[in-house]
Design a protein around this motif. Structure first.
Motif, PDB file in Angstrom:
ATOM      1  N   PHE A   1       0.851  -1.186   0.000  1.00 15.65           N
ATOM      2  CA  PHE A   1       0.000   0.000   0.000  1.00 15.65           C
ATOM      3  C   PHE A   1       0.888   1.237   0.000  1.00 15.65           C
ATOM      4  CE2 PHE A   1      -2.329  -3.297   2.442  1.00 15.65           C
ATOM      5  CZ  PHE A   1      -3.338  -3.533   1.508  1.00 15.65           C
TER       6      PHE A   1
ATOM      7  N   THR B   1      -2.772  -3.693  -5.756  1.00 12.62           N
ATOM      8  CA  THR B   1      -3.726  -3.187  -4.762  1.00 12.62           C
ATOM      9  C   THR B   1      -4.342  -1.873  -5.219  1.00 12.62           C
ATOM     10  OG1 THR B   1      -1.965  -2.067  -3.508  1.00 12.62           O
ATOM     11  CG2 THR B   1      -2.543  -4.306  -2.830  1.00 12.62           C
ATOM     12  N   GLN B   2      -3.539  -1.023  -5.855  1.00 14.31           N
ATOM     13  CA  GLN B   2      -4.062   0.248  -6.360  1.00 14.31           C
ATOM     14  C   GLN B   2      -5.119  -0.014  -7.433  1.00 14.31           C
ATOM     15  OE1 GLN B   2      -1.040   2.801  -8.026  1.00 14.31           O
ATOM     16  NE2 GLN B   2      -2.435   4.519  -8.331  1.00 14.31           N
TER      17      GLN B   2
ATOM     18  N   GLU C   1       2.034  -3.312  -5.056  1.00 14.07           N
ATOM     19  CA  GLU C   1       1.493  -1.956  -4.903  1.00 14.07           C
ATOM     20  C   GLU C   1       0.564  -1.585  -6.048  1.00 14.07           C
ATOM     21  OE1 GLU C   1       3.672   1.435  -3.376  1.00 14.07           O
ATOM     22  OE2 GLU C   1       5.402   0.131  -3.051  1.00 14.07           O
TER      23      GLU C   1
ATOM     24  N   ARG D   1      -6.662   7.149  -2.948  1.00 17.28           N
ATOM     25  CA  ARG D   1      -7.134   5.888  -2.382  1.00 17.28           C
ATOM     26  C   ARG D   1      -8.562   6.084  -1.868  1.00 17.28           C
ATOM     27  NH1 ARG D   1      -3.651   2.642   1.790  1.00 17.28           N
ATOM     28  NH2 ARG D   1      -5.176   1.077   1.123  1.00 17.28           N
TER      29      ARG D   1
ATOM     30  N   GLU E   1      -8.285  -1.421  -5.735  1.00 18.48           N
ATOM     31  CA  GLU E   1      -8.999  -0.374  -4.998  1.00 18.48           C
ATOM     32  C   GLU E   1      -9.763   0.554  -5.941  1.00 18.48           C
ATOM     33  OE1 GLU E   1      -6.682   0.247  -0.763  1.00 18.48           O
ATOM     34  OE2 GLU E   1      -6.182   1.593  -2.425  1.00 18.48           O
TER      35      GLU E   1
END
Length: 328
Positions: free
Chosen positions: A52, A143-144, A140, A58, A147
Motif C-alpha cells: 500500500f 492493490t491500487q 502496490e 485511495r 482499490e
C-alpha cells in the motif's frame, strides 16, 4: 493406630485439591508460555512486501476489514522436476493466478473472487487484465488497481505461490474436496478426478484449483473451486488435530509463514483472525460478469456487470449482506 490412619487420610484428602490446582496451574502456565513463545517466533518469521503506497486517490475507509488475497503464478523457486510434477509449465512471466477479497465485520465474513481476466483500468498503463497489474508494478500496483476498480480501501494483503499452497495443504495432512458430477479432467493442470468426495494432497489440490480448460465455465468455474479449497484448508487448519499437538501446530505455522508474503502492517494476530474468518464464511461470490469479449492485443477478457458489481462492492463497503446473483 486407626486414628493415625484417619488423620493421614484426612490430610491426603485436604492436599488433593491443592495438588489438582497446582497441576492445572502448571498446565495453564505452560500453555500460555507456549502460545506466547510461538506468537513471537511466528511474528519474527513473517515475510513482507510493500503493498500500500502513498498514492493519492485511495478510496475512503469503509466499515469492517478488507483483505486482498493473492495467489501468484511465480515459478522462480521451482525446479524443473517440480514444474513438471505441478503441471505449471515454464512461463517466466509473473501474474496473479488468484485474486480474492475477504471481508469481515459486523456482517460476513464474505469471500469474493475477482476473475483474473477482468478488464479494468490499470493506473499508468491503460486498460488491461487485472492480473497483469502485478507483473507491471508488483503488489502496490495490484492493490491500487483493485482499490480503484472496486472502490474498496484494502486493509491487508496476503500472497502465496504455487509451491507454498502445496506445502500448506500437505502440512494439514491434505483436505477433502468434493468433485462435481461429470468429474474434472484437465490435461494442462493435471487434474484427473472422477465425481465424488475424495482426499487430496497438496499436488492434487493445486491441480483441482487450477483446472479451467475443461471446465464449461472456464475461469469462472475455477474461482469457485479455489474458494472451495481455501475453505477446506481453513477448516482443517483450525481443527484440534492441527491446533492442539505442538508437533502438528509448529510445522504447520512454519510452513504457512514460509509460504506467505504480507504487507508490513499485517502481523500474526491479523493472520490468525483471517484464518478464523475463512472458516466461518457467511457467503461467497464472484464479481458479476456481463460479457467475455476478445480485445485485440489483450486477448479474451472478462467485462463486469457494472450495476451488479456496484451493488456487491457497495454492500462490502457498508458492511452489509452481499446481494445474491444467479451467476455466482
Amino acid at each position: 493406630m486407626a486414628g493415625t490412619r484417619r488423620r493421614a487420610g484426612a490430610a491426603r484428602r485436604r492436599r488433593w485439591p491443592r495438588r489438582v490446582l497446582a497441576v492445572l496451574l502448571l498446565v495453564v502456565v505452560l500453555l500460555v508460555g507456549y502460545g506466547t513463545g510461538l506468537y513471537f517466533w511466528a511474528d519474527s518469521r513473517l515475510r513482507t512486501t510493500e503493498a500500500f503506497g502513498d498514492a493519492a486517490g485511495r478510496p475512503p475507509a469503509g466499515k469492517g476489514t478488507d483483505w486482498l488475497l493473492v495467489g501468484s503464478d511465480s515459478r522462480a523457486d521451482l525446479t524443473p522436476e517440480q514444474r513438471k510434477q505441478l503441471h505449471v509449465g515454464n512461463d517466466e512471466g509473473l501474474n496473479t493466478d488468484t485474486i480474492m477479497i475477504l471481508h469481515h465485520g459486523d456482517s460476513g465474513p464474505y469471500l469474493v473472487s475477482v476473475p483474473r481476466d477482468s478488464y479494468v483500468p490499470i493506473p499508468g498503463h491503460g486498460r488491461g487484465k487485472i492480473n497483469a497489474a502485478y507483473s507491471l508494478g508488483g503488489a502496490e500496483l495490484l492493490t491500487q488497481t483493485v482499490e480503484q476498480a472496486t472502490g474498496l480501501r484494502l486493509d491487508h494483503y496476503a500472497e502465496i505461490n504455487f509451491l507454498g499452497l502445496v506445502d500448506v495443504v500437505d502440512a494439514v495432512g491434505g483436505v477433502t474436496l468434493c468433485v462435481p458430477d461429470g468429474g474434472l479432467h484437465d490435461e494442462k493442470s493435471g487434474a484427473d478426478f472422477d465425481a465424488g468426495c475424495r482426499h487430496m494432497d497438496g499436488v492434487q489440490a493445486l491441480q483441482y484449483a487450477r483446472a479451467r480448460y475443461s471446465d464449461p465455465q472456464g475461469d469462472l468455474g475455477r474461482v469457485k473451486r479455489q474458494r472451495q479449497l481455501l475453505d477446506a484448508v481453513a477448516g482443517k487448519a483450525l481443527g484440534p488435530a492441527v491446533l492442539i499437538p505442538p508437533w502438528k501446530l509448529v510445522p504447520f505455522v512454519r510452513t504457512t509463514l514460509d509460504a506467505l508474503t504480507v504487507d508490513p502492517g499485517t502481523g500474526v494476530g491479523a493472520l490468525a483472525t483471517m484464518g478464523t474468518k475463512m472458516d466461518a464464511l457467511a457467503g461467497t461470490a464472484t464479481v458479476p460478469v456481463a460479457s467475455e469479449p476478445y480485445v485485440p492485443g489483450v486477448g479474451d477478457v472478462v467485462v463486469w456487470n457494472r450495476a451488479q458489481a456496484r451493488q456487491l462492492f457497495g454492500a462490502l463497503r457498508a458492511d452489509k449482506a452481499i446481494p445474491t446473483f444467479d451467476t455466482n
